[in-house]
Structure formats: C-alpha cells, structure tokens
Enzyme design. Structure first.
Site, PDB file in Angstrom:
ATOM      1  N   HIS A  74       0.811  -1.225   0.000  1.00  0.00           N
ATOM      2  CA  HIS A  74       0.000   0.000   0.000  1.00  0.00           C
ATOM      3  C   HIS A  74       0.847   1.279   0.000  1.00  0.00           C
ATOM      4  O   HIS A  74       1.554   1.549   0.981  1.00  0.00           O
ATOM      5  CB  HIS A  74      -0.893   0.039   1.238  1.00  0.00           C
ATOM      6  CG  HIS A  74      -1.656  -1.222   1.470  1.00  0.00           C
ATOM      7  ND1 HIS A  74      -2.757  -1.573   0.723  1.00  0.00           N
ATOM      8  CD2 HIS A  74      -1.486  -2.229   2.372  1.00  0.00           C
ATOM      9  CE1 HIS A  74      -3.243  -2.730   1.160  1.00  0.00           C
ATOM     10  NE2 HIS A  74      -2.479  -3.140   2.152  1.00  0.00           N
ATOM     11  N   SER A  97       1.673  -0.182  -5.292  1.00  0.00           N
ATOM     12  CA  SER A  97       0.701  -0.507  -4.254  1.00  0.00           C
ATOM     13  C   SER A  97       0.271  -1.958  -4.416  1.00  0.00           C
ATOM     14  O   SER A  97       0.334  -2.507  -5.526  1.00  0.00           O
ATOM     15  CB  SER A  97      -0.533   0.383  -4.404  1.00  0.00           C
ATOM     16  OG  SER A  97      -0.754   1.108  -3.229  1.00  0.00           O
ATOM     17  N   SER A 102      -5.684   1.543  -2.447  1.00  0.00           N
ATOM     18  CA  SER A 102      -5.050   1.956  -1.186  1.00  0.00           C
ATOM     19  C   SER A 102      -3.994   3.039  -1.322  1.00  0.00           C
ATOM     20  O   SER A 102      -3.479   3.513  -0.314  1.00  0.00           O
ATOM     21  CB  SER A 102      -4.461   0.736  -0.475  1.00  0.00           C
ATOM     22  OG  SER A 102      -3.439   0.171  -1.254  1.00  0.00           O
ATOM     23  N   ASP A 160       3.336  -7.585   0.048  1.00  0.00           N
ATOM     24  CA  ASP A 160       2.180  -7.561   0.947  1.00  0.00           C
ATOM     25  C   ASP A 160       1.039  -8.235   0.205  1.00  0.00           C
ATOM     26  O   ASP A 160       0.442  -7.633  -0.696  1.00  0.00           O
ATOM     27  CB  ASP A 160       1.825  -6.115   1.313  1.00  0.00           C
ATOM     28  CG  ASP A 160       0.616  -6.031   2.255  1.00  0.00           C
ATOM     29  OD1 ASP A 160      -0.210  -6.955   2.256  1.00  0.00           O
ATOM     30  OD2 ASP A 160       0.507  -5.022   2.966  1.00  0.00           O
ATOM     31  N   GLU A 223       4.344  -9.334   4.319  1.00  0.00           N
ATOM     32  CA  GLU A 223       3.672  -8.549   5.345  1.00  0.00           C
ATOM     33  C   GLU A 223       2.424  -9.216   5.928  1.00  0.00           C
ATOM     34  O   GLU A 223       2.133  -9.066   7.108  1.00  0.00           O
ATOM     35  CB  GLU A 223       3.293  -7.198   4.714  1.00  0.00           C
ATOM     36  CG  GLU A 223       2.516  -6.225   5.583  1.00  0.00           C
ATOM     37  CD  GLU A 223       3.370  -5.438   6.569  1.00  0.00           C
ATOM     38  OE1 GLU A 223       4.600  -5.635   6.597  1.00  0.00           O
ATOM     39  OE2 GLU A 223       2.805  -4.635   7.323  1.00  0.00           O
ATOM     40  N   ASN A 248       4.602 -11.193   9.072  1.00  0.00           N
ATOM     41  CA  ASN A 248       3.257 -11.157   9.653  1.00  0.00           C
ATOM     42  C   ASN A 248       3.226 -11.709  11.077  1.00  0.00           C
ATOM     43  O   ASN A 248       2.482 -11.218  11.921  1.00  0.00           O
ATOM     44  CB  ASN A 248       2.307 -11.960   8.764  1.00  0.00           C
ATOM     45  CG  ASN A 248       0.879 -11.883   9.230  1.00  0.00           C
ATOM     46  OD1 ASN A 248       0.306 -10.796   9.309  1.00  0.00           O
ATOM     47  ND2 ASN A 248       0.299 -13.023   9.568  1.00  0.00           N
ATOM     48  N   LYS A 253       4.677  -7.198  15.052  1.00  0.00           N
ATOM     49  CA  LYS A 253       3.835  -6.847  13.899  1.00  0.00           C
ATOM     50  C   LYS A 253       2.381  -7.175  14.220  1.00  0.00           C
ATOM     51  O   LYS A 253       1.486  -6.336  14.144  1.00  0.00           O
ATOM     52  CB  LYS A 253       4.289  -7.602  12.642  1.00  0.00           C
ATOM     53  CG  LYS A 253       3.702  -7.086  11.344  1.00  0.00           C
ATOM     54  CD  LYS A 253       2.328  -7.641  11.018  1.00  0.00           C
ATOM     55  CE  LYS A 253       1.801  -7.115   9.722  1.00  0.00           C
ATOM     56  NZ  LYS A 253       0.479  -7.659   9.385  1.00  0.00           N
ATOM     57  N   ASP A 257      -0.785  -4.639  14.483  1.00  0.00           N
ATOM     58  CA  ASP A 257      -1.713  -4.624  13.357  1.00  0.00           C
ATOM     59  C   ASP A 257      -3.116  -5.026  13.807  1.00  0.00           C
ATOM     60  O   ASP A 257      -4.121  -4.423  13.406  1.00  0.00           O
ATOM     61  CB  ASP A 257      -1.201  -5.593  12.285  1.00  0.00           C
ATOM     62  CG  ASP A 257      -1.944  -5.449  10.977  1.00  0.00           C
ATOM     63  OD1 ASP A 257      -2.492  -4.367  10.717  1.00  0.00           O
ATOM     64  OD2 ASP A 257      -1.972  -6.425  10.202  1.00  0.00           O
ATOM     65  N   ASN A 258      -3.188  -6.059  14.656  1.00  0.00           N
ATOM     66  CA  ASN A 258      -4.500  -6.602  14.994  1.00  0.00           C
ATOM     67  C   ASN A 258      -5.120  -5.902  16.211  1.00  0.00           C
ATOM     68  O   ASN A 258      -6.268  -5.480  16.170  1.00  0.00           O
ATOM     69  CB  ASN A 258      -4.401  -8.106  15.293  1.00  0.00           C
ATOM     70  CG  ASN A 258      -3.845  -8.894  14.119  1.00  0.00           C
ATOM     71  OD1 ASN A 258      -3.611  -8.343  13.043  1.00  0.00           O
ATOM     72  ND2 ASN A 258      -3.616 -10.159  14.305  1.00  0.00           N
ATOM     73  N   CYS A 262      -6.487  -1.704  15.635  1.00  0.00           N
ATOM     74  CA  CYS A 262      -7.954  -1.695  15.586  1.00  0.00           C
ATOM     75  C   CYS A 262      -8.542  -0.971  16.794  1.00  0.00           C
ATOM     76  O   CYS A 262      -9.596  -0.356  16.704  1.00  0.00           O
ATOM     77  CB  CYS A 262      -8.490  -3.121  15.461  1.00  0.00           C
ATOM     78  SG  CYS A 262      -8.000  -3.859  13.874  1.00  0.00           S
ATOM     79  N   HIS A 368     -12.527 -10.007   8.263  1.00  0.00           N
ATOM     80  CA  HIS A 368     -12.182 -10.488   6.910  1.00  0.00           C
ATOM     81  C   HIS A 368     -12.709  -9.481   5.902  1.00  0.00           C
ATOM     82  O   HIS A 368     -13.739  -8.851   6.115  1.00  0.00           O
ATOM     83  CB  HIS A 368     -12.807 -11.864   6.696  1.00  0.00           C
ATOM     84  CG  HIS A 368     -12.334 -12.521   5.444  1.00  0.00           C
ATOM     85  ND1 HIS A 368     -11.005 -12.653   5.148  1.00  0.00           N
ATOM     86  CD2 HIS A 368     -13.007 -13.057   4.404  1.00  0.00           C
ATOM     87  CE1 HIS A 368     -10.881 -13.265   3.983  1.00  0.00           C
ATOM     88  NE2 HIS A 368     -12.083 -13.516   3.507  1.00  0.00           N
ATOM     89  N   HIS A 432      -4.419   2.264  10.164  1.00  0.00           N
ATOM     90  CA  HIS A 432      -3.638   2.357  11.395  1.00  0.00           C
ATOM     91  C   HIS A 432      -2.850   3.660  11.440  1.00  0.00           C
ATOM     92  O   HIS A 432      -2.395   4.152  10.406  1.00  0.00           O
ATOM     93  CB  HIS A 432      -2.671   1.181  11.488  1.00  0.00           C
ATOM     94  CG  HIS A 432      -3.342  -0.152  11.545  1.00  0.00           C
ATOM     95  ND1 HIS A 432      -4.606  -0.328  12.058  1.00  0.00           N
ATOM     96  CD2 HIS A 432      -2.922  -1.380  11.162  1.00  0.00           C
ATOM     97  CE1 HIS A 432      -4.930  -1.608  11.992  1.00  0.00           C
ATOM     98  NE2 HIS A 432      -3.931  -2.264  11.436  1.00  0.00           N
ATOM     99  N   SER A 440       5.282  -2.611  12.457  1.00  0.00           N
ATOM    100  CA  SER A 440       5.297  -3.560  11.328  1.00  0.00           C
ATOM    101  C   SER A 440       6.493  -3.306  10.427  1.00  0.00           C
ATOM    102  O   SER A 440       7.213  -4.220  10.040  1.00  0.00           O
ATOM    103  CB  SER A 440       4.067  -3.377  10.434  1.00  0.00           C
ATOM    104  OG  SER A 440       2.898  -3.545  11.145  1.00  0.00           O
ATOM    105  N   GLN A 444       9.942  -5.170   8.778  1.00  0.00           N
ATOM    106  CA  GLN A 444      10.236  -5.309   7.343  1.00  0.00           C
ATOM    107  C   GLN A 444      11.681  -4.921   7.043  1.00  0.00           C
ATOM    108  O   GLN A 444      12.375  -5.611   6.284  1.00  0.00           O
ATOM    109  CB  GLN A 444       9.280  -4.430   6.511  1.00  0.00           C
ATOM    110  CG  GLN A 444       7.912  -5.025   6.295  1.00  0.00           C
ATOM    111  CD  GLN A 444       7.914  -6.191   5.311  1.00  0.00           C
ATOM    112  OE1 GLN A 444       8.953  -6.627   4.814  1.00  0.00           O
ATOM    113  NE2 GLN A 444       6.730  -6.712   5.039  1.00  0.00           N
TER     114      GLN A 444
END
Ligand code: NAD
Ligand code: 9W4
Length: 511
Positions: A74, A97, A102, A160, A223, A248, A253, A257-258, A262, A368, A432, A440, A444
C-alpha cells in the site's frame, strides 16, 4: 505523469505501453500535492521511531548497499517513510501498491520527488501507483517495478499479499515449461489479466525474462497472512524459488496490526462515518481474537456497553474475565445499537439478522475483507424491492426495509451499513496510525537486512524473524514512551535460564 516515448504495444486497455520505460507513474504531481505529502511524511517519521532510529543507527553503515528492492505494499504516507528508510540504509527501490484503492496520491507523489528533489526535477523513488487503478493498470504497475533498468530485475522483494512473488513465480514456471500463457485458461478476471501480461511479455520482450529475474532474487519479506499462506503453500509444494521471511507473525507486527491498530481505528471510523455517540450504547463485537479484543477496547473506551460472540471457549472465557458478556447474535440482535464483525470468518451477520435489528442500528466489519456481513443477501433483497439503499455519503449507506413494522410510526426500519461491509477502518478512516505501522515496518526493514546479509543460509524456506529481532523492534519503540527497561543481572539471567541481552522468552511463549 511522465511521458517518455516508447515502442512497446499498449497493454490491454490501459493506454500504457507494456514496457513503458517511464521513470515513475503517479496521478498528481502538483506542487500543492507534493508539499502536502512531504509535510505528512515529515510528521509521520516522528511517529515512526523504529524507522527513525534505524536511520540514525545504521545510516552511515549502509547495510542495504547493493540491495535492489521491489516493493509491493500500500503506497501510503507510512509506506513512504518505510521506502525512504530503505533508501537511507543504502538500498535502490522501486514501488507499487498492493491494492488498487489503497494509494494515497500525495504520498506517492512526494515519494517520487524525494526529500531533496523538486516537481521539475524528481529525485526520489520510481513509484507506479495511484488510487483507483484498474486491475490491468495494477498488474502493469507491478511489471514496471519489477523491470529494473539495465538489470535482470530486483534482488529482493518486499511483498504484501504475495502478488509480486506470484508474478515472478508464474512467469518463471511458464518459461521453464516452454509455454506461452493462454488467457483462455484463466480461472478469474484477475487471473486472465495476469496471463495476458505474461503472454504480452513473452511475445514482445522475450522468453527468458522471468527465469533470470527469479534466479537473481535472493529473498522476499512478506507482510500479511494471505501472502504468508501462499508462501507456505509453495514451500510445501517445493515450488518456492527463494527464501521468505514471514513478517506477519512477528509479535511486534501482529499485536500492533490486529490489537492496537484496531483499538485506535474502529471508533475513529465509526465517528468519522456517523458522529453517533457511543457512550451508553449497546455494542456487539463478533469474534474475540486480537482484532475483536482491540475493537471491544475501542468501544469500551467510549463507555459503550460491549458484548461479544465467540465459538472458542478460551476466547469466551477471556472476555468473561474482562467483565464482557458473551452472548449469541440471535439473542441480542434486536436490542443492539452497533454491530462489529471481527471473526475472519464469513456470513456472520446475515440479511435475516439485519431484518431484526433496531432502527438505525450501525453495522460494520473490521475482520475479513468483504463477506463477514452478507452484503450479497442484502443486495438480493434490494433486487426484489424489499429494501432500498440510500447513500448518506460515500462509505455510509442507509438500508431501508419496507416490510418490517418496527421502524418509526410502525413502518419499516433502517440500518446504517459502513464501508459497504468492507474493512471499516480503511473505508471510513485512514487505517492504522503511523506508530502502529512503525512496528510492522521496522520488522520489514530488519527482514530485508537479514536477507541481504544472510539469504544463502536459509534455503527455500519460510521463516519468522528470530525472537531477538522481534525484541529489537520493541526496544526501538520504547524511547518514544519514556519506558525504562530493568536490566537483568547475570545471576537473575542464569536463574531463569536466559541470556542477559535476551531473547527473554521461549519461541512458544504467547504474549
Ligand atoms: P483471530 O483468529 O485471532 O480471531 C478471530 C476470532 O473469531 C477467533 O477467536 C474465532 O474463534 C472467532 N470466530 C470465528 N468464527 C466465529 C463465529 N462464527 N462467531 C463468533 N466468533 C467467531 O483473528 P484476528 O487476528 O483477530 O483477525 C480477525 C480478522 O481481522 C482477520 O480476517 C484479519 O485478516 C483481519 N484483520 C483486520 C485488520 C484491520 O485493520 N481491519 C487488521 C488485522 C487483521
Ligand atoms: N486501504 C484501502 C483504502 C480504500 C479502499 C471497492 C470502492 C490496508 C492496509 C494499509 O486496503 C487498504 N477502498 C476500497 S478498498 C480500499 C482499501 N473500496 C472497495 O469500492 C472502495 C490498506 C496499511 N496502512 C495503514 O493502515 C496505515 N498506513 C498504512 O500503510 C493501508 C491501506
């Protein structure tokens, strides 16, 4: 847009020459857009301490000198900071991207211009990306970033979702089989476009492009879950052509991310979309994994009355221990104000559920990407005239049911669906925040350095970063929070059986 003349035929209906020779392609190189992008890159860098510290610590050593990194991720402001970090560490970079929607166009433009270039004299990175690409344009961009001027291709991929890795593998496999891709064999519209691209390359560029490109690539860092899944499949089939680092599943990470991402962006998205007060409202989060936990915390932070649904007794017990009610959707569907899906599963909220919801209940998904909420079922009801879709503003729709009787004055009720049932934090907010992406993206950069130095030692395997590097990513972020670590004494280290400098936990430890 740059407009270097080219002899290559047009690729499908893109209006673009198959092999463009263009130094970059973005849509808006106006002074104002570039200046906006540069300002946001500057601000984001301050919020991305992992990347900033790597630049300070390793900028003079240039650990990525000689690395030619093709990135497919992205093209946002945060990614711009990642790209400029790779450059500061000595890499050459070309970028696209990994999603047709994105790209932040100001980020793409400022990254092309670079920190010391100008609109008339760009001095940054070849970026091929714009918001709203067609699929044909998307795959064209991927090809341009893989074609390295004067070289067989990149020697590293930063991926990614796995599309760059996929294209190189498919191309090399077809060349090895001595076949020209046949678009008639395609399993989907997108697959047909990929086969058209490979066919066009073999007919117009040559039949020995992808094998040398694949052979030159020493590794890929990936990613996301989807991309990692594709890599393990190839590893198991024995078709993976180079080592892969699974970014991931680094703790630093996935937690960011999760969970933390969120927690920040769920309520942000609901507010931007609706401005409805969350305090005191009944909210239901379906799924209590890390995304569900972050979402529940996000809503609890606003003093909503949060309940969750779960299929897993362990996650359900965790919720209970937090004082969160574990319920079933069927039991609470009629008295809940805000519904959030976060299961990674499909068909969680059905059209039948939506028929029973309160008037103006808010319905959204952060799990999802597009089928946790049964939008297809809702669309089918629209076809029969049972429901009308009214656009409040982009990404916010009122769905008005005509046959129900629990709406205003005993008439039909409405529900408010956000982001068309797709990821609400991306559709209605900007995903995010920079600090989350820093965690993250620091993984990388470390993964790219590791591959650049040691790829030959890995074989054609998929590995996660060793725990001491995961810990390093965490360490690089502590200063931002004025956190002061306690130093383990030699005696204490021996007592618990770890080294003083870490790693501090066994690989199976769950944080
Ligand atoms: P997870 O596996 O940790 O959590 C999902 C939970 O949902 C599990 O505990 C599972 O038991 C539960 N579940 C499954 N089916 C269910 C059902 N029918 N009813 C109730 N609960 C059910 O996964 P996660 O890391 O929390 O990720 C969830 C989803 O969020 C994934 O699809 C992931 O790709 C996505 N994700 C989104 C973002 C974002 O920014 N929007 C960020 C990271 C991950
Ligand atoms: N973004 C995105 C944005 C808009 C959008 C069809 C029209 C993911 C991770 C990061 O996917 C991302 N609009 C869409 S899909 C879509 C996707 N559609 C669908 O109809 C509208 C995305 C990572 N990230 C952050 O979270 C913050 N900085 C980052 O780099 C970015 C974007």
């Amino acid at each position: 847009m740059s407009d270097r003349p080219n002899q290559s035929p047009e690729f499908l209906d893109t209006g673009l020459p198959l092999v463009s020779g263009m130094p970059w392609r973005v849509v808006d190189m106006s002074e104002a857009t570039v200046a906006f992008g540069r300002k946001e890159l500057e601000l984001a860098l301050y919020e991305m301490p992992g990347l900033a510290t790597l630049r300070e610590e390793m900028g003079s050593e240039k650990p990525l000198a000689g690395a030619k990194i093709m990135g497919s991720l992205h093209m946002t402001i945060q990614t711009g900071v990642l790209i400029e970090t790779l450059i500061a560490l000595g890499a050459e970079v070309r970028w696209v991207s990994c999603n047709i929607f994105s790209t932040q166009d100001h980020a793409a433009a400022a990254t092309v211009v670079g920190p010391s270039g100008s609109v008339d004299n760009p001095d940054g990175v070849p970026v091929f990306a714009w918001k709203g690409e067609t699929l044909a344009e998307y795959w064209w961009c991927t090809l341009q970033a893989l074609l390295w001027p004067g070289e067989v291709g990149p020697n590293l991929i930063l991926d990614d979702g796995g599309d760059a890795t996929l294209l190189v593998h498919l191309g090399a496999e077809l060349e090895e089989a001595g076949k020209i891709a046949d678009p008639a064999d395609a399993e989907s519209d997108e697959h047909r476009i990929i086969l058209e691209l490979l066919k066009a390359v073999s007919e117009n560029v040559g039949d020995n492009i992808w094998r040398p490109m694949a052979a030159n690539i020493i590794g890929v860092s990936e990613e996301t879950t989807t991309g990692v899944h594709r890599l393990y499949q190839r590893r198991d089939e024995g078709t993976l052509r180079f080592p892969a680092i699974n970014v991931n599943d680094s703790v630093t990470k996935s937690k960011f991310d999760n969970l933390y991402g969120c927690r920040h962006s769920l309520v942000d998205a609901i507010f931007r979309a609706t401005d409805v007060l969350m305090s005191g409202k009944r909210a239901l989060v379906c799924g209590f994994g890390d995304v569900g936990k972050g979402s529940a915390e996000s809503l609890r932070g606003q003093h909503a009355k949060v309940s969750i649904t779960e299929i897993d007794p362990i996650c359900a017990l965790q919720a209970s221990m937090m004082g969160i009610d574990v319920v079933t959707l069927d039991d609470v569907v009629g008295n809940t104000d805000v519904f959030v899906t976060a299961t990674g599963n499909y068909n969680i909220i059905t059209a039948q559920h939506m028929l029973q919801m309160k008037h103006n209940a808010i319905v959204c998904n952060i799990g999802h990407f597009d089928n946790e909420i049964d939008m297809a079922g809702l669309e089918a009801m629209r076809d029969t005239g049972e429901v009308t879709k009214i656009e409040v503003k982009p990404q916010v729709h009122e769905w008005k049911f005509h046959k129900t009787t629990h709406g205003p004055n005993g008439g039909g009720h409405s529900i408010i669906v956000l982001a068309e049932g797709r990821l609400v934090n991306l559709g209605c907010a900007t995903g995010h925040p920079s600090l989350v992406m820093s965690s993250s993206f620091t993984n990388q950069v470390l993964a790219q350095i590791e591959l650049h130095r040691n790829a030959a030692e890995y074989g054609r395997q998929v590995v996660t970063l060793p725990k001491y590097l995961d810990e390093r990513v965490a360490r690089l972020h502590l200063g931002k929070f004025d956190a002061k670590l306690t130093v383990l004494s030699k005696e204490q280290a021996d007592y618990i059986g770890v080294k003083q400098e870490g790693p501090y936990k066994a690989d199976h430890y769950r944080y």
